[in-house]
Design an enzyme around this catalytic site. Sequence first.
Site, PDB file in Angstrom:
ATOM      1  CB  ALA A   1      -0.712  -0.102   1.147  1.00 35.05           C
ATOM      2  CG  ASP A   2       2.306   3.546  -3.051  1.00 39.59           C
ATOM      3  OD1 ASP A   2       3.514   4.043  -3.237  1.00 39.59           O
ATOM      4  OD2 ASP A   2       2.259   2.568  -3.496  1.00 39.59           O
TER       5      ASP A   2
END
EC number: 5.3.1.23
Length: 359
Positions: free
Chosen positions: A234-235
Site C-alpha cells: 500500500a502507498d
Amino acid sequence: MSLQAIIYNEDKLLVLDQLLLPYERKYISVSNVEDAFAVIKKMQVRGAPAIAIVAALSVAVGLKHLSEDADAKEYVINSFEHLKQSRPTAVNLFETAKFMQGIALQEGKNCRNKIIQEAERMLVKDLEDNHNIGTAGRKFLLQHYKDKDKLTVLTHCNTGSLATSGYGTALGIIRSLHESGNLEHAYCTETRPYNQGSRLTAFELVHDKIPATLVTDSTVASIMHKIDAIVVGADRVTRNGDTANKIGTYNLAILAKHFGKPFIVAAPFSSIDTSLASGSQITIEQRPPIEMTTITGPIITDSNSRNLEDPKRVRISIAAPGIDVYSPAFDVTPANLITAIATEKGFYTQQTNNKYDFS
C-alpha cells in the site's frame, strides 16, 4: 547475501538503480536533496517505505555537509517541502516530512543532530517493522486456513527488499511463509506498465530461491483456483481502510472477492493516513505516456531469453503513434474488498460496517 536497495554509512547514501534490474546492479550516490528528488521521481528508488527513508537520509547527508553557520531549521523545512513533490501519493513521505519539520520547528537552528538521529533510526526500524508485518500476515493466513499446512499466494508489483530497507511488506508475508515451511508456491504478476513484478519481484524470488511463477496481469482470473490468497502492499491507506496501491490492485481485489479468497494489504502503520476519511480524497499520480507506449530491456539472441547479446538496454515502441494514453500510477481498492490489513502492530479486519478502525 540479502538484497539492499539502500546503503547508508555515516555521511554516504547509495541507492540501487531499480530501472536497471534485473540485468544490471548499479548504485547511485545521493549526495543531497536534489539527488534524492531525482531518484524518487524517476522511480530509480520506489516503494512507499523506501521513498520516505531515502528522503530522510538525503536530508541527513545534507545536514552533515551544511556549514555550521547555516540555518538548519530552514534547510530541513524547505528540503522536505521540495521532496514531497517527488511522489504525491506516498503517504510515508508526507508523514516523515511532517515529523521532521515538527522537530525542526521545535528545536530551531539546533535541530541538526536530532534530525540526523531520527533519519538513521528510520532505516533500522523499518527492517524490524517489516519482519513483524510478515509475521502478522502469515499468522492471519494460517488461522484462516486451519486445515492447510502449505499455501499458494499471489502478489502484485514489488513490495520486498527493493521497496523497503529490507525483507518487505507483502513480499515479507511470502518470505515469512517460506521460512516457516508454510509456502507451497508464489505467483507474481508482471505489473504493467512499469513491470515491477517481472523485473523486481521475480528477481527477489529467484535470488531467495523461493518457488515462484511469473504471470501476466491478465492471467490471474484463470489461475485463481490455484491461489489461496492475494497479498499486496500500500502507498496510502485511509481512515476507513480504502487503499491506494499500484495500478491493477483493484482488479485483483475484485477477483479475490469473486472467488472467495482472502485479499491482504500489508503496510507499515505509517502508511495509514487518518487525516483522509476515504479513498476519494487520495491524489492519484499520473505517469508519463512513454512508460506505457515503450518498453526497455537488453537485446536477446535466443528464444529462452537467457543469452544476452549486450547488457546495454534499448527502448522500443510498442504502441501506435499518436494514440492517447491514460496511465495512473495507482488505483484505490475499497475497504469492503480487503479481508485484512497486516501492520507491524498486528493485523486488522473489517468492522461490522465493512470499514476499518485503526484507533
